[in-house]
Scaffold this active site. Structure first.
Site, PDB file in Angstrom:
ATOM      1  N   ASP A 143      11.941   0.801  22.520  1.00 46.23           N
ATOM      2  CA  ASP A 143      10.835  -0.151  22.393  1.00 46.23           C
ATOM      3  C   ASP A 143      11.024  -1.114  21.231  1.00 46.23           C
ATOM      4  O   ASP A 143      10.053  -1.560  20.613  1.00 46.23           O
ATOM      5  CB  ASP A 143       9.483   0.578  22.288  1.00 46.23           C
ATOM      6  CG  ASP A 143       9.314   1.563  23.422  1.00 46.23           C
ATOM      7  OD1 ASP A 143       9.607   1.174  24.564  1.00 46.23           O
ATOM      8  OD2 ASP A 143       8.935   2.713  23.174  1.00 46.23           O
TER       9      ASP A 143
ATOM     10  N   HIS B 282      11.585  -2.225  29.971  1.00 46.58           N
ATOM     11  CA  HIS B 282      11.925  -3.415  29.183  1.00 46.58           C
ATOM     12  C   HIS B 282      10.929  -4.522  29.518  1.00 46.58           C
ATOM     13  O   HIS B 282      10.812  -4.934  30.662  1.00 46.58           O
ATOM     14  CB  HIS B 282      13.365  -3.868  29.477  1.00 46.58           C
ATOM     15  CG  HIS B 282      14.382  -2.914  28.918  1.00 46.58           C
ATOM     16  ND1 HIS B 282      15.733  -3.076  29.075  1.00 46.58           N
ATOM     17  CD2 HIS B 282      14.222  -1.784  28.176  1.00 46.58           C
ATOM     18  CE1 HIS B 282      16.363  -2.093  28.452  1.00 46.58           C
ATOM     19  NE2 HIS B 282      15.466  -1.295  27.914  1.00 46.58           N
TER      20      HIS B 282
HETATM   21  P1  IMP Z   1      12.392  11.536  28.784  1.00 45.33           P
HETATM   22  O1  IMP Z   1      13.435  10.499  28.491  1.00 45.33           O
HETATM   23  O2  IMP Z   1      11.385  11.064  29.814  1.00 45.33           O
HETATM   24  O3  IMP Z   1      12.999  12.865  29.092  1.00 45.33           O
HETATM   25  O4  IMP Z   1      11.550  11.737  27.430  1.00 45.33           O
HETATM   26  C1  IMP Z   1      12.134  12.311  26.267  1.00 45.33           C
HETATM   27  C2  IMP Z   1      11.646  11.599  25.019  1.00 45.33           C
HETATM   28  O5  IMP Z   1      12.178  10.289  24.998  1.00 45.33           O
HETATM   29  C3  IMP Z   1      10.124  11.434  24.923  1.00 45.33           C
HETATM   30  O6  IMP Z   1       9.743  11.489  23.572  1.00 45.33           O
HETATM   31  C4  IMP Z   1       9.899  10.017  25.475  1.00 45.33           C
HETATM   32  O7  IMP Z   1       8.711   9.465  24.978  1.00 45.33           O
HETATM   33  C5  IMP Z   1      11.117   9.324  24.908  1.00 45.33           C
HETATM   34  N1  IMP Z   1      11.528   8.138  25.688  1.00 45.33           N
HETATM   35  C6  IMP Z   1      12.261   8.104  26.818  1.00 45.33           C
HETATM   36  N2  IMP Z   1      12.483   6.836  27.203  1.00 45.33           N
HETATM   37  C7  IMP Z   1      11.907   6.043  26.294  1.00 45.33           C
HETATM   38  C8  IMP Z   1      11.826   4.623  26.126  1.00 45.33           C
HETATM   39  O8  IMP Z   1      12.340   3.823  26.898  1.00 45.33           O
HETATM   40  N3  IMP Z   1      11.124   4.187  25.048  1.00 45.33           N
HETATM   41  C9  IMP Z   1      10.569   5.035  24.159  1.00 45.33           C
HETATM   42  N4  IMP Z   1      10.629   6.354  24.267  1.00 45.33           N
HETATM   43  C10 IMP Z   1      11.295   6.870  25.322  1.00 45.33           C
HETATM   44 MG    MG Z   2      10.204   0.309  26.306  1.00 42.55          MG
END
Ligand code: IMP
Ligand code: MG
Length: 329
Positions: A10, A39
């Site tokens: 982010d 994105h």
């Molecule tokens: P997962 O990727 O859905 O398995 O989530 C694992 C961790 O990564 C969690 O804390 C999510 O909030 C974080 N996370 C996954 N993708 C993003 C992203 O694109 N932006 C911010 N946090 C992410």
């Molecule tokens: Mg994002």
């Protein structure tokens, strides 16, 4: 060029990719990672939160690809292809994995994953299946047949022809399965080398690694966040955000120079972008010329350069694609 995020995702990669697509007239843009990452692109007052389609879609002549290391969520892919109207210029590698409904259910119900605060899209469980070698891949899906293309071949050919190619990384270094704040991380490595690997491009083919910093840090989900602000303090400083993908409240903290240095090192960054400078310095809003920035904003940029050893070449000053100070000229 490879674009990656420095912190917990982010950082505004969507904004920077869309600017480069338009300004540098990108020929090819390849998305990596998966549907867990959104994105954000603001184009002519309309907001797109892209989970699958590369953010370079804003440049109509740009070829859009999704690499072999990506994980495709079919309904979201189809929805975004419609919304962005890119049916005729997007291709997907036959070896990319498919995320199925069961993966999302597992993601939302396994206590361990809930504890990490995953996005619930099912990306982690889908990657588990890929490692187990039982996953369905793109070539097995009838609806994706019109999009099949050998992505690594097409990208390497484009590089050999000196085309302008961008590899769009997702999330941030500190969410990396290997280099992040384990176990509070995502299911893949998010560094620049991993982005190359997911696309199928060798490290010797990369000219630049552009690392994206946001002017403050945010994090969704659980895990450590150095210098974390209370929600009240974050609101006061105007850096309280909600997630583009899941709508969850983001935690926030001030910019962290030590973590920035680590991200520069592991990604081998050659350049940096700094987004949302207008949040810290509201008078910068919409500036497209470095001389229009206030002195204390310029000092902040200079300090990042001094502490990390990398030039901040692009500075985001507002949500629209072209709200950027471009110092490469
Ligand atoms: P997962 O990727 O859905 O398995 O989530 C694992 C961790 O990564 C969690 O804390 C999510 O909030 C974080 N996370 C996954 N993708 C993003 C992203 O694109 N932006 C911010 N946090 C992410
Ligand atoms: Mg994002």
């Amino acid at each position: 060029m490879v674009i990656v995020g420095a912190f917990w995702g982010d950082e505004g990669k969507g904004k920077i990719v869309s600017y480069l697509a338009k300004h540098d007239r990108l020929d090819v843009c390849v998305r990596t990672g998966s549907v867990n990452a959104a994105h954000t692109v603001w184009l002519k007052g309309r907001r797109y939160a892209l989970h699958m389609v590369p953010a370079a879609f804003v440049h109509e002549k740009c070829r859009l690809l999704v690499g072999a290391g990506a994980n495709i969520q079919l309904s979201q892919f189809m929805k975004e292809v419609e919304e962005t109207n890119v049916r005729d210029r997007i291709g997907v590698d036959p070896q990319a994995s498919i995320i199925e409904e069961k993966h999302s259910i597992q993601d939302k119900t396994k206590a361990h994953l809930k504890g990490l605060g995953t996005t619930g899209w099912g990306v982690g469980p889908a990657i588990e299946e890929r490692v187990a070698r039982t996953a369905k891949i793109v070539r097995d899906v009838a609806k994706l047949q019109p999009y099949l293309v050998d992505v690594s071949r097409e990208v390497n050919d484009a590089i050999d022809k000196d085309k302008n190619v961008l590899l769009e990384g997702t999330q941030g270094l500190l969410l990396s399965l290997f280099h992040g704040s384990y176990p509070y991380v995502t299911g893949r490595d998010t560094s620049a080398s991993a982005v190359c690997s997911e696309v199928g491009v060798g490290p010797t083919k990369i000219d630049d690694v552009l690392l994206v910093f946001k002017s403050f840090i945010t994090r969704v989900g659980t895990g450590p966040l150095p210098g974390e602000l209370t929600m009240e303090e974050a609101k006061k400083r105007r850096c309280f955000e909600t997630a583009a993908g899941t709508g969850r409240e983001r935690r926030s903290a001030p910019f962290n120079f030590k973590l920035a240095k680590k991200a520069v090192m592991i990604n081998g960054a050659t350049q940096a972008a700094l987004t949302k400078l207008d949040i810290l310095f509201p008078q910068c809003r919409g500036a497209r010329d470095y001389d229009r920035l206030q002195e204390d904003a310029k000092r902040f940029v200079a300090k990042i350069e001094e502490m990390t050893g990398v030039a901040v070449v692009l500075i985001g000053t507002g949500p629209e694609v072209l709200d950027v100070v471009d110092r490469r000229r």
